[in-house]
Motif scaffolding. Structure first.
Motif, PDB file in Angstrom:
ATOM      1  N   ASP A 122      48.703  12.332  92.287  1.00 19.86           N
ATOM      2  CA  ASP A 122      48.697  10.869  90.831  1.00 19.86           C
ATOM      3  C   ASP A 122      50.042  11.575  89.760  1.00 19.86           C
ATOM      4  N   GLU A 123      50.358  12.770  90.032  1.00 21.61           N
ATOM      5  CA  GLU A 123      51.619  13.500  89.866  1.00 21.61           C
ATOM      6  C   GLU A 123      53.156  13.192  90.295  1.00 21.61           C
ATOM      7  N   THR A 124      53.300  12.866  91.417  1.00 24.15           N
ATOM      8  CA  THR A 124      53.739  11.801  92.109  1.00 24.15           C
ATOM      9  C   THR A 124      54.714  10.499  90.210  1.00 24.15           C
ATOM     10  N   LEU A 125      53.640  10.809  89.869  1.00 20.37           N
ATOM     11  CA  LEU A 125      54.439   8.983  88.972  1.00 20.37           C
ATOM     12  C   LEU A 125      54.517   9.546  88.137  1.00 20.37           C
ATOM     13  N   ILE A 126      55.221  10.773  87.825  1.00 20.80           N
ATOM     14  CA  ILE A 126      55.434  11.948  86.617  1.00 20.80           C
ATOM     15  C   ILE A 126      57.613  11.500  86.240  1.00 20.80           C
ATOM     16  N   PRO A 127      58.197  10.896  86.859  1.00 19.43           N
ATOM     17  CA  PRO A 127      59.387  10.084  86.986  1.00 19.43           C
ATOM     18  C   PRO A 127      59.329   9.203  86.612  1.00 19.43           C
ATOM     19  N   ILE A 128      58.340   8.247  86.663  1.00 22.74           N
ATOM     20  CA  ILE A 128      58.009   7.111  86.156  1.00 22.74           C
ATOM     21  C   ILE A 128      57.699   7.020  84.601  1.00 22.74           C
ATOM     22  N   VAL A 129      56.496   8.162  83.943  1.00 23.72           N
ATOM     23  CA  VAL A 129      56.536   8.176  83.044  1.00 23.72           C
ATOM     24  C   VAL A 129      57.774   8.699  82.026  1.00 23.72           C
ATOM     25  N   GLN A 130      58.391   9.480  82.661  1.00 23.49           N
ATOM     26  CA  GLN A 130      59.884  10.864  82.082  1.00 23.49           C
ATOM     27  C   GLN A 130      60.830   9.557  81.869  1.00 23.49           C
ATOM     28  N   SER A 131      60.756   8.370  82.882  1.00 21.88           N
ATOM     29  CA  SER A 131      61.868   7.474  82.656  1.00 21.88           C
ATOM     30  C   SER A 131      61.703   6.325  81.191  1.00 21.88           C
ATOM     31  N   ARG A 132      60.448   7.034  80.596  1.00 22.22           N
ATOM     32  CA  ARG A 132      60.210   5.859  79.188  1.00 22.22           C
ATOM     33  C   ARG A 132      60.082   6.991  78.190  1.00 22.22           C
ATOM     34  N   MET A 133      59.504   7.833  78.004  1.00 27.20           N
ATOM     35  CA  MET A 133      58.871   8.526  76.815  1.00 27.20           C
ATOM     36  C   MET A 133      58.965  10.111  77.892  1.00 27.20           C
ATOM     37  N   LYS A 134      59.987  11.321  76.496  1.00 25.03           N
ATOM     38  CA  LYS A 134      59.618  12.751  76.725  1.00 25.03           C
ATOM     39  C   LYS A 134      57.900  13.207  77.226  1.00 25.03           C
ATOM     40  N   ILE A 135      57.985  13.559  78.118  1.00 21.55           N
ATOM     41  CA  ILE A 135      56.281  14.853  78.741  1.00 21.55           C
ATOM     42  C   ILE A 135      56.637  16.194  77.779  1.00 21.55           C
ATOM     43  N   ASP A 136      55.838  16.792  77.320  1.00 22.70           N
ATOM     44  CA  ASP A 136      55.594  17.912  76.451  1.00 22.70           C
ATOM     45  C   ASP A 136      55.072  18.938  77.995  1.00 22.70           C
ATOM     46  N   SER A 137      54.139  18.451  78.281  1.00 21.00           N
ATOM     47  CA  SER A 137      53.390  18.891  79.588  1.00 21.00           C
ATOM     48  C   SER A 137      52.913  18.274  80.488  1.00 21.00           C
ATOM     49  N   VAL A 138      52.324  19.012  81.535  1.00 19.49           N
ATOM     50  CA  VAL A 138      51.882  18.938  82.623  1.00 19.49           C
ATOM     51  C   VAL A 138      50.737  19.148  82.975  1.00 19.49           C
ATOM     52  N   ARG A 139      49.231  18.399  83.139  1.00 21.32           N
ATOM     53  CA  ARG A 139      47.591  19.254  82.933  1.00 21.32           C
ATOM     54  C   ARG A 139      47.018  19.227  84.232  1.00 21.32           C
ATOM     55  N   ARG A 140      46.938  19.896  85.401  1.00 21.19           N
ATOM     56  CA  ARG A 140      46.328  19.576  86.536  1.00 21.19           C
ATOM     57  C   ARG A 140      44.993  19.560  85.961  1.00 21.19           C
ATOM     58  N   ILE A 141      44.073  19.410  86.614  1.00 15.75           N
ATOM     59  CA  ILE A 141      42.549  19.544  86.065  1.00 15.75           C
ATOM     60  C   ILE A 141      41.629  20.183  88.081  1.00 15.75           C
ATOM     61  N   VAL A 142      41.421  21.215  87.445  1.00 16.60           N
ATOM     62  CA  VAL A 142      41.028  21.682  88.947  1.00 16.60           C
ATOM     63  C   VAL A 142      39.270  22.382  88.806  1.00 16.60           C
ATOM     64  N   VAL A 143      38.677  22.058  88.943  1.00 11.10           N
ATOM     65  CA  VAL A 143      37.143  21.457  89.043  1.00 11.10           C
ATOM     66  C   VAL A 143      36.763  23.156  90.104  1.00 11.10           C
TER      67      VAL A 143
END
Length: 367
Positions: free
Chosen positions: A111-132
């Motif tokens: 899912d984190e491969t989509l970070i560049p798509i989001v970053q191209s549209r807005m600023k990302i302050d934090s990335v949180r990975r939910i690990v069970v």
């Protein structure tokens, strides 16, 4: 709005398993969707991603931050198709919620491969990975292997090539031709690896083919015809090379002459396949009153390339005595090569002329 909490379901488990349509907006909608997904598949990690996003939202609201949570879902065909769907959903939501920044929530690296798509549209302050966190028994090697093999993504990647190799080997043993098993296994595994490598491109063109079928476009028929011609050309070329190989062997002819023979016997069928596909685009464009020049010029260039390759291979065959070339054949081959170059240049110039017409018309319209 100050912050968006963005949860990602790249393979659209929400839609496929829980029948929930994305995008999801708001705390209640996300909790309801997560409960449906957990009921349908308690082991799906996307449930924890959404609940993790809700927890982050509650923390932000408790601090007085103006925030909202959204969940974006892609498609089971992971790659270009799923990423385009997520990008379109994000663009639509940003028009409604023009947030200053985002917190990206995911369940893993995919899912984190989509970070560049989001970053191209807005600023990302934090990335949180939910690990069970799991119990010791669930973390055992057996559990990991069992669930990995039950995962369609892993099982298709691992079992398909192994299964193909086993079937091919069994078939060649059955016909008592064990030497061919190595060739068959390498060919099958090679084709599978090529498909996996170009899966995004294959899925893209498959979607275009389905769209042309359901929209009643001629390109469906012409694309199908082109694919059939490519298959026929490949079989014709391989049978021609195989007949030469079985008659004397590869060391008698050499690799380059065999490749030359393959190209010479298939080039015009390949060219015809491309022209068929191009003709469908031209006819559909005319029916929809769209410009056709950009589809006509490739036809000239492809035919030009066909003349060049055909003439060059004819000349190479004529100068090779092993392939049947003689002194008389040398003169004929040279003439064919020269004529093919002339035809290729003429067709290339015609293609350049056709492709330049829209630019000239555009300049006149501006004036």
């Amino acid at each position: 709005m100050q912050t968006l909490v963005i949860c990602i379901d790249r393979d659209n488990d929400l839609g496929d398993k829980a029948n929930v349509l994305a995008p999801l907006i708001g705390r209640e909608a996300n909790i309801e969707a997560a409960v449906k997904l957990a009921t349908a598949d308690p082991e799906d990690s996307d449930t924890n991603t959404i609940f993790g996003g809700v927890k982050i939202l509650d923390e932000l609201l408790a601090k007085g931050v103006d925030a909202e949570i959204i969940t974006l879902a892609g498609d089971r065909n992971i790659g270009i198709i799923s990423d385009q769907k997520i990008a379109n959903q994000l663009d639509m939501l940003l028009k409604k919620f023009p947030a200053e920044s985002a917190i990206f929530v995911s369940d893993g690296a995919e899912d984190e491969t989509l970070i560049p798509i989001v970053q191209s549209r807005m600023k990302i302050d934090s990335v949180r990975r939910i690990v069970v966190m799991q119990s010791a028994n669930l973390e055992s090697t057996y559990y990991i292997i069992k669930h990995a093999f039950n995962d369609p993504k892993i099982s298709q990647t691992f079992f398909v090539p192994v299964g193909l190799a086993a079937l091919i080997y069994a078939f060649f043993l059955l016909i008592d031709y064990s030497q061919g098993a190595i060739i068959g296994i390498l060919a099958a595994v090679g084709l599978y690896m090529l498909y996996r490598g170009f899966s995004d491109t294959v899925d893209f063109y498959w979607e275009k083919l389905k769209d042309s079928f359901y929209s009643g476009r001629l390109t469906f028929f012409t694309y199908a015809t082109a694919a059939l011609l490519v298959l026929i050309a490949s079989l014709v070329g391989l049978m021609n090379v195989w007949s030469l190989y079985t008659s004397q062997g590869i060391w008698y002819y050499g690799i380059i002459p065999l490749i030359t023979s393959f190209i010479n016997s298939t080039i015009w069928i390949y060219v015809l396949a491309i022209l068929f596909a191009d003709a469908g685009k031209i006819i559909d464009s005319k029916q929809h009153s769209e410009p056709t020049a950009r589809y006509m010029s490739p036809a000239f260039f492809v035919t030009s390339l066909g003349f060049l390759l055909w003439g060059a291979t004819r000349y190479l065959i004529s100068i090779n005595p092993v392939m049947g070339g003689t002194e008389t054949g040398l003169q004929d081959g040279l003439q064919i090569f020269v004529y093919s170059i002339v035809f290729a240049i003429v067709l290339a110039l015609a293609g350049i002329r056709v492709s330049s017409k829209p630019r000239e018309q555009g300049k006149k319209s501006k004036r």
